[in-house]
Scaffold this motif. Structure first.
Motif, PDB file in Angstrom:
ATOM      1  N   ALA A  93      14.324   9.338   6.998  1.00  0.00           N
ATOM      2  CA  ALA A  93      15.216  10.153   7.380  1.00  0.00           C
ATOM      3  C   ALA A  93      16.001   9.568   8.651  1.00  0.00           C
ATOM      4  CB  ALA A  93      14.567  11.517   7.999  1.00  0.00           C
ATOM      5  N   LYS A  94      15.329   8.828   9.298  1.00  0.00           N
ATOM      6  CA  LYS A  94      15.974   7.991  10.502  1.00  0.00           C
ATOM      7  C   LYS A  94      16.854   6.774   9.941  1.00  0.00           C
ATOM      8  CE  LYS A  94      12.484   9.579  13.536  1.00  0.00           C
ATOM      9  NZ  LYS A  94      11.486   9.412  14.447  1.00  0.00           N
ATOM     10  N   GLY A  95      16.653   6.624   8.678  1.00  0.00           N
ATOM     11  CA  GLY A  95      17.660   5.419   8.257  1.00  0.00           C
ATOM     12  C   GLY A  95      16.940   4.192   8.007  1.00  0.00           C
ATOM     13  N   VAL A  96      15.690   4.238   7.901  1.00  0.00           N
ATOM     14  CA  VAL A  96      14.786   2.912   7.458  1.00  0.00           C
ATOM     15  C   VAL A  96      14.827   2.700   6.140  1.00  0.00           C
ATOM     16  CG1 VAL A  96      12.452   1.830   7.641  1.00  0.00           C
ATOM     17  CG2 VAL A  96      13.449   3.140   9.612  1.00  0.00           C
ATOM     18  N   THR A  97      15.093   1.484   5.546  1.00  0.00           N
ATOM     19  CA  THR A  97      14.951   1.109   4.202  1.00  0.00           C
ATOM     20  C   THR A  97      13.670   0.676   4.036  1.00  0.00           C
ATOM     21  OG1 THR A  97      17.453   0.866   4.236  1.00  0.00           O
ATOM     22  CG2 THR A  97      16.062  -0.076   2.475  1.00  0.00           C
ATOM     23  N   PHE A  98      13.065   1.006   2.920  1.00  0.00           N
ATOM     24  CA  PHE A  98      11.720   0.658   2.604  1.00  0.00           C
ATOM     25  C   PHE A  98      11.811  -0.464   1.508  1.00  0.00           C
ATOM     26  CE2 PHE A  98      10.267   3.788   5.225  1.00  0.00           C
ATOM     27  CZ  PHE A  98       9.104   3.703   5.725  1.00  0.00           C
ATOM     28  N   LEU A  99      10.924  -1.405   1.700  1.00  0.00           N
ATOM     29  CA  LEU A  99      10.730  -2.625   0.641  1.00  0.00           C
ATOM     30  C   LEU A  99       9.917  -1.989  -0.412  1.00  0.00           C
ATOM     31  CD1 LEU A  99      10.137  -5.348   3.122  1.00  0.00           C
ATOM     32  CD2 LEU A  99      12.235  -4.897   1.917  1.00  0.00           C
ATOM     33  N   ARG A 100       9.015  -1.255   0.120  1.00  0.00           N
ATOM     34  CA  ARG A 100       7.957  -0.539  -1.130  1.00  0.00           C
ATOM     35  C   ARG A 100       7.606   0.592  -0.377  1.00  0.00           C
ATOM     36  NH1 ARG A 100       3.587  -3.683  -4.303  1.00  0.00           N
ATOM     37  NH2 ARG A 100       5.639  -4.058  -5.444  1.00  0.00           N
ATOM     38  N   PRO A 101       7.673   1.836  -1.440  1.00  0.00           N
ATOM     39  CA  PRO A 101       7.269   3.100  -0.903  1.00  0.00           C
ATOM     40  C   PRO A 101       5.902   3.313  -0.772  1.00  0.00           C
ATOM     41  CG  PRO A 101       7.901   3.200  -3.370  1.00  0.00           C
ATOM     42  CD  PRO A 101       8.154   2.054  -2.624  1.00  0.00           C
ATOM     43  N   PRO A 102       5.257   4.430  -0.271  1.00  0.00           N
ATOM     44  CA  PRO A 102       3.792   4.343  -0.472  1.00  0.00           C
ATOM     45  C   PRO A 102       3.014   4.277  -1.657  1.00  0.00           C
ATOM     46  CG  PRO A 102       4.671   6.164   0.812  1.00  0.00           C
ATOM     47  CD  PRO A 102       5.991   5.568   0.120  1.00  0.00           C
ATOM     48  N   THR A 103       2.001   3.459  -1.714  1.00  0.00           N
ATOM     49  CA  THR A 103       1.470   2.997  -2.750  1.00  0.00           C
ATOM     50  C   THR A 103      -0.217   2.735  -2.530  1.00  0.00           C
ATOM     51  OG1 THR A 103       3.366   1.539  -3.170  1.00  0.00           O
ATOM     52  CG2 THR A 103       1.311   0.797  -4.418  1.00  0.00           C
ATOM     53  N   ASP A 104      -0.883   2.913  -3.298  1.00  0.00           N
ATOM     54  CA  ASP A 104      -2.503   3.167  -2.953  1.00  0.00           C
ATOM     55  C   ASP A 104      -2.678   1.614  -3.620  1.00  0.00           C
ATOM     56  OD1 ASP A 104      -2.386   5.554  -2.549  1.00  0.00           O
ATOM     57  OD2 ASP A 104      -3.582   6.141  -4.282  1.00  0.00           O
ATOM     58  N   GLN A 105      -3.510   0.820  -2.609  1.00  0.00           N
ATOM     59  CA  GLN A 105      -3.723  -0.531  -3.021  1.00  0.00           C
ATOM     60  C   GLN A 105      -5.310  -0.755  -3.274  1.00  0.00           C
ATOM     61  OE1 GLN A 105      -1.613  -2.682  -2.936  1.00  0.00           O
ATOM     62  NE2 GLN A 105       0.060  -1.754  -1.860  1.00  0.00           N
ATOM     63  N   ARG A 106      -5.552  -1.706  -4.090  1.00  0.00           N
ATOM     64  CA  ARG A 106      -6.996  -1.828  -4.445  1.00  0.00           C
ATOM     65  C   ARG A 106      -7.941  -1.973  -3.788  1.00  0.00           C
ATOM     66  NH1 ARG A 106      -4.181  -6.275  -5.666  1.00  0.00           N
ATOM     67  NH2 ARG A 106      -5.273  -8.388  -4.915  1.00  0.00           N
ATOM     68  N   TRP A 107      -7.598  -2.427  -2.538  1.00  0.00           N
ATOM     69  CA  TRP A 107      -8.422  -2.899  -1.232  1.00  0.00           C
ATOM     70  C   TRP A 107      -8.599  -1.568  -0.395  1.00  0.00           C
ATOM     71  CZ3 TRP A 107      -4.042  -5.539  -2.109  1.00  0.00           C
ATOM     72  CH2 TRP A 107      -2.985  -5.185  -1.263  1.00  0.00           C
ATOM     73  N   GLY A 108      -8.366  -0.259  -0.897  1.00  0.00           N
ATOM     74  CA  GLY A 108      -8.835   0.978   0.076  1.00  0.00           C
ATOM     75  C   GLY A 108      -7.783   1.416   0.629  1.00  0.00           C
ATOM     76  N   LEU A 109      -6.567   1.067   1.051  1.00  0.00           N
ATOM     77  CA  LEU A 109      -5.504   1.598   1.846  1.00  0.00           C
ATOM     78  C   LEU A 109      -4.394   2.116   0.898  1.00  0.00           C
ATOM     79  CD1 LEU A 109      -5.210  -1.005   4.537  1.00  0.00           C
ATOM     80  CD2 LEU A 109      -6.500   0.977   4.664  1.00  0.00           C
ATOM     81  N   ARG A 110      -3.625   3.254   1.665  1.00  0.00           N
ATOM     82  CA  ARG A 110      -2.538   3.423   1.067  1.00  0.00           C
ATOM     83  C   ARG A 110      -1.452   2.970   2.103  1.00  0.00           C
ATOM     84  NH1 ARG A 110      -0.088   6.507  -2.562  1.00  0.00           N
ATOM     85  NH2 ARG A 110       1.818   7.793  -2.036  1.00  0.00           N
TER      86      ARG A 110
END
Length: 134
Positions: A93-110
């Protein structure tokens, strides 16, 4: 929004050579590795992670191996947040462009990833097991 810096991630070309350097020359607290990364504990709750080109592409997507304005991505700052999805929406909403949206990673982090105006890459993350309340 950011609680603390949790990891310094260096994108390396030769994972074996760099792992040996930080392990044997710098004598960092080696935590182990897999085919794409090596991990060192710098202090309680702060890690140095070495990431191979394949690991970089797996984490961020192949396009990040050559962001505009720089030859290749060389590092990443990882920061813990209470809720990656909420932080993602707030930053978008503040104009930041993401390279990758929220993603569940196999090592236990979103995780979600974006670059600052100079191409420095940031990760925001929270553990998959539980989200921290603000």
């Amino acid at each position: 929004m950011i609680h603390k810096i949790e990891a310094i991630v260096l994108f390396v070309q030769d994972l074996n050579k760099c792992t040996a350097f930080y392990k044997d020359i710098f004598k960092l607290n080696y935590q182990g590795r897999d085919a794409q990364s090596a991990n060192f504990l710098l202090q309680e709750g702060l890690y140095l992670i070495l990431l191979s080109p394949e690991g970089n592409a797996d984490l961020l997507g192949p396009q990040t191996n050559s962001l505009p304005g720089q030859a290749t991505s060389r590092g990443l700052l990882a920061a813990g947040v209470a809720d990656v999805d909420a932080a993602y929406e707030d930053l978008k909403a503040k104009g930041v462009t993401f390279l990758r949206p929220p993603t569940d990673q196999r090592w236990g982090l979103r995780t979600a990833h974006f670059a600052d105006p100079e191409g420095n890459i940031w990760e925001i993350n929270h553990p998959l097991a539980a989200r921290t309340e603000e």
